[in-house]
Scaffold this active site. Structure first.
Site, PDB file in Angstrom:
ATOM      1  N   ASP A  10       0.860  -1.182   0.000  1.00  0.00           N
ATOM      2  CA  ASP A  10       0.000   0.000   0.000  1.00  0.00           C
ATOM      3  C   ASP A  10       0.895   1.231   0.000  1.00  0.00           C
ATOM      4  O   ASP A  10       2.073   1.159   0.343  1.00  0.00           O
ATOM      5  CB  ASP A  10      -0.890   0.002   1.253  1.00  0.00           C
ATOM      6  CG  ASP A  10      -1.799   1.228   1.316  1.00  0.00           C
ATOM      7  OD1 ASP A  10      -2.226   1.724   0.261  1.00  0.00           O
ATOM      8  OD2 ASP A  10      -2.073   1.699   2.441  1.00  0.00           O
ATOM      9  N   SER A  11       0.319   2.355  -0.366  1.00  0.00           N
ATOM     10  CA  SER A  11       1.044   3.632  -0.307  1.00  0.00           C
ATOM     11  C   SER A  11       1.498   3.943   1.121  1.00  0.00           C
ATOM     12  O   SER A  11       2.469   4.653   1.331  1.00  0.00           O
ATOM     13  CB  SER A  11       0.152   4.758  -0.800  1.00  0.00           C
ATOM     14  OG  SER A  11      -1.037   4.815  -0.042  1.00  0.00           O
ATOM     15  N   TYR A  42      -0.468   8.480  -2.110  1.00  0.00           N
ATOM     16  CA  TYR A  42      -0.458   8.386  -3.569  1.00  0.00           C
ATOM     17  C   TYR A  42      -1.679   9.106  -4.182  1.00  0.00           C
ATOM     18  O   TYR A  42      -1.652   9.486  -5.348  1.00  0.00           O
ATOM     19  CB  TYR A  42      -0.533   6.921  -4.029  1.00  0.00           C
ATOM     20  CG  TYR A  42       0.705   6.078  -3.828  1.00  0.00           C
ATOM     21  CD1 TYR A  42       1.848   6.570  -3.203  1.00  0.00           C
ATOM     22  CD2 TYR A  42       0.720   4.757  -4.295  1.00  0.00           C
ATOM     23  CE1 TYR A  42       2.969   5.762  -3.035  1.00  0.00           C
ATOM     24  CE2 TYR A  42       1.836   3.948  -4.139  1.00  0.00           C
ATOM     25  CZ  TYR A  42       2.966   4.444  -3.511  1.00  0.00           C
ATOM     26  OH  TYR A  42       4.063   3.636  -3.353  1.00  0.00           O
ATOM     27  N   GLY A  43      -2.724   9.262  -3.390  1.00  0.00           N
ATOM     28  CA  GLY A  43      -4.029   9.686  -3.930  1.00  0.00           C
ATOM     29  C   GLY A  43      -4.091  11.088  -4.488  1.00  0.00           C
ATOM     30  O   GLY A  43      -5.050  11.449  -5.164  1.00  0.00           O
ATOM     31  N   CYS A  73      -4.275  -0.907  -2.061  1.00  0.00           N
ATOM     32  CA  CYS A  73      -4.312   0.557  -2.145  1.00  0.00           C
ATOM     33  C   CYS A  73      -5.306   0.924  -3.229  1.00  0.00           C
ATOM     34  O   CYS A  73      -5.156   0.503  -4.386  1.00  0.00           O
ATOM     35  CB  CYS A  73      -2.913   1.064  -2.504  1.00  0.00           C
ATOM     36  SG  CYS A  73      -2.849   2.827  -2.875  1.00  0.00           S
ATOM     37  N   THR A  75      -5.823   3.732  -4.722  1.00  0.00           N
ATOM     38  CA  THR A  75      -5.272   4.576  -5.778  1.00  0.00           C
ATOM     39  C   THR A  75      -4.447   3.763  -6.769  1.00  0.00           C
ATOM     40  O   THR A  75      -4.533   3.967  -7.981  1.00  0.00           O
ATOM     41  CB  THR A  75      -4.418   5.696  -5.144  1.00  0.00           C
ATOM     42  OG1 THR A  75      -5.256   6.472  -4.273  1.00  0.00           O
ATOM     43  CG2 THR A  75      -3.832   6.602  -6.202  1.00  0.00           C
ATOM     44  N   GLU A 152      -5.661   9.719   9.393  1.00  0.00           N
ATOM     45  CA  GLU A 152      -4.286   9.544   9.877  1.00  0.00           C
ATOM     46  C   GLU A 152      -3.988  10.438  11.077  1.00  0.00           C
ATOM     47  O   GLU A 152      -3.078  10.151  11.845  1.00  0.00           O
ATOM     48  CB  GLU A 152      -3.288   9.789   8.745  1.00  0.00           C
ATOM     49  CG  GLU A 152      -3.510   8.782   7.629  1.00  0.00           C
ATOM     50  CD  GLU A 152      -2.268   8.399   6.868  1.00  0.00           C
ATOM     51  OE1 GLU A 152      -1.322   9.194   6.818  1.00  0.00           O
ATOM     52  OE2 GLU A 152      -2.245   7.287   6.309  1.00  0.00           O
ATOM     53  N   CYS A 186     -11.277   3.595  -0.837  1.00  0.00           N
ATOM     54  CA  CYS A 186      -9.939   3.882  -0.292  1.00  0.00           C
ATOM     55  C   CYS A 186      -9.873   3.182   1.063  1.00  0.00           C
ATOM     56  O   CYS A 186     -10.845   3.220   1.826  1.00  0.00           O
ATOM     57  CB  CYS A 186      -9.756   5.388  -0.148  1.00  0.00           C
ATOM     58  SG  CYS A 186      -8.302   5.889   0.811  1.00  0.00           S
ATOM     59  N   THR A 187      -8.740   2.563   1.361  1.00  0.00           N
ATOM     60  CA  THR A 187      -8.632   1.764   2.589  1.00  0.00           C
ATOM     61  C   THR A 187      -8.788   2.595   3.859  1.00  0.00           C
ATOM     62  O   THR A 187      -8.966   2.038   4.940  1.00  0.00           O
ATOM     63  CB  THR A 187      -7.268   1.044   2.642  1.00  0.00           C
ATOM     64  OG1 THR A 187      -6.245   2.019   2.457  1.00  0.00           O
ATOM     65  CG2 THR A 187      -7.176  -0.030   1.574  1.00  0.00           C
ATOM     66  N   HIS A 188      -8.694   3.916   3.744  1.00  0.00           N
ATOM     67  CA  HIS A 188      -8.883   4.753   4.936  1.00  0.00           C
ATOM     68  C   HIS A 188     -10.355   4.926   5.294  1.00  0.00           C
ATOM     69  O   HIS A 188     -10.670   5.245   6.439  1.00  0.00           O
ATOM     70  CB  HIS A 188      -8.284   6.147   4.722  1.00  0.00           C
ATOM     71  CG  HIS A 188      -6.793   6.173   4.804  1.00  0.00           C
ATOM     72  ND1 HIS A 188      -5.992   5.552   3.884  1.00  0.00           N
ATOM     73  CD2 HIS A 188      -5.958   6.749   5.700  1.00  0.00           C
ATOM     74  CE1 HIS A 188      -4.724   5.751   4.199  1.00  0.00           C
ATOM     75  NE2 HIS A 188      -4.673   6.473   5.304  1.00  0.00           N
TER      76      HIS A 188
END
Lengths: 271, 271
Positions: A10-11, A42-43, A73, A75, A152, A186-188
């Site tokens: 992942d990024s 990366y996004g 990821c 993105t 984050e 998006c994984t977030h």
């Protein structure tokens, strides 16, 4: 039968949510995780840069002798060339197609919503992939770039006023449109799925790519006869491209548990 | 007399606010700007990674035959080794010391506030540098990591509810403490100085490093006899490490004008 590890990249650390799902579904598999924390996110970057970085990430995992690779990821999944896996001699899976397939199966109306990073939305990959699976689908997309730094920075409590206010703006297209499923691309985003759900009508189903990707990984290993024959629990090796000092704090948001394993710093530029 | 350009670098585009100040104060000088947009932001990374990236950025500027280098990035300014300029044979200036000197001159109470990125606050450089200039000073610092993505996503209007809410949290230590100056220790922060001022008492003076750095650069050129003898206006060459497609939009936030010059993509890894 193949006891080599599964490679996941992942990024940054969002892809650890995929690791968490893999551990549940494939507990005997070893995992090598690489998070490109030295160049995250990366996004917000251009397609050329995303592809360049992803290829270096994949080269790193290959150097660890993995039996399959998962691009954890959003993105990367939307920006890699569509024929990219064909150049690899091991199974490869991203988070785009499993999420799209689940959304197309679940949607009654055929109106499917997608939220993702700016680079993912710009790629057009969700629209193309959804219409390839379900040609009658109507796709409504919106980029939610601030969700990544908000998560984050720990603005993740369900009553967080800042994240709620940002979500209100980002999700207004889905209140007006009558989508009945929304892909968290998006994984977030699954980390704040409670806030997202609160902004939408009850009947909108949220699709978390993590669960779908883990199922896809299991079927790929089965298809290629690559299951580990180990009876003990698999372990995970963590690699990052920035100093691992702040790794554990952010990692636990996505992994759901503390990281007790060593975290190794690698120089990804040199790959 | 020296007609070579001044080199300016930043993790991304925030340093363009310094370019804007340089153009006002030194209109006949050519400038080479490098923004490491392929790896922005630096403010969340470890010291080792910041130093590695900064050295690559400096190597790039040197390859352009510059006569002086300005680190127009708060995070680099606080994380480079203190003896770093001594290894260079051309004048070097960062944004830390000029801002600190202005703050120490302006403060009556000796209580000086600093807001900056996480990496800058973690470095302790503001405290060390302020006390070196003014040993009696009391320093109150707070990291404001979300200000960077908020500015880059255009949440900059003075009545923006999200940025106001985030600022309210970040600035509360400065409402309780009686600092009388506040250093805006990241090039993104002057963009939202209106919002920051609204959260504080009127008598707190905000220090914008841009103005101070431009003055410092002028005195360095004078000291080393490096002024250009050109009578026409200088021009600026722009280099970035990510695809320049979205450059103009974000650049104009910091530069205050549209960028009409060409923007050139460089591969910073290879330096």
């Amino acid at each position: 039968v193949d006891n080599r590890p599964i490679g996941v990249f992942d990024s940054g650390l969002g892809g650890l949510s995929i690791v968490s799902e893999l551990r549940k579904l494939l507990p005997h598999e070893d995992i090598v995780y690489f998070g490109d924390t030295g160049r995250v996110p990366y996004g917000t970057r251009s397609r050329e840069t995303i592809i360049k970085y992803a290829k270096q990430d994949i080269a790193f995992l290959r150097s660890k002798n993995v039996k399959a690779i998962i691009a954890a990821c959003g993105t990367v999944s939307t920006n890699l060339p569509e024929d990219y896996p064909s150049g690899l001699d091991i199974p490869f899976c991203d988070i785009l197609r499993p999420a799209v397939e689940a959304a197309c199966r679940s949607s009654v109306s055929g109106k499917i919503g997608v939220i993702a990073t700016t680079a993912s939305v710009k790629s057009g990959a969700y629209g193309r992939t959804i219409r390839a699976v379900r040609p009658d689908a109507v796709v409504v997309e919106n980029a939610c770039p601030l969700f990544v730094p908000l998560v984050e920075n720990g603005y993740i409590e369900r009553d967080n006023k800042v994240t709620k206010l940002v979500a209100q703006g980002y999700l207004s297209p889905f209140r007006k449109e009558t989508v009945d499923v929304l892909i968290l691309g998006c994984t977030h985003f699954p980390i704040i799925s409670g806030i997202i759900a609160d902004m939408l009508q009850d009947q909108i189903l949220l699709i978390d790519p993590g669960t779908e990707v883990a199922k896809k990984a299991r079927s790929l290993l089965q298809e290629h006869n690559l299951f580990s024959c180990r009876e003990s629990e698999g372990h995970t090796d963590f690699y990052v491209s920035d100093n691992p000092s702040s790794f554990s704090q952010i990692a636990s948001i996505f992994l759901g548990t503390e990281v007790t394993e060593d975290v190794v710093l690698v120089d990804v530029d040199s790959l």
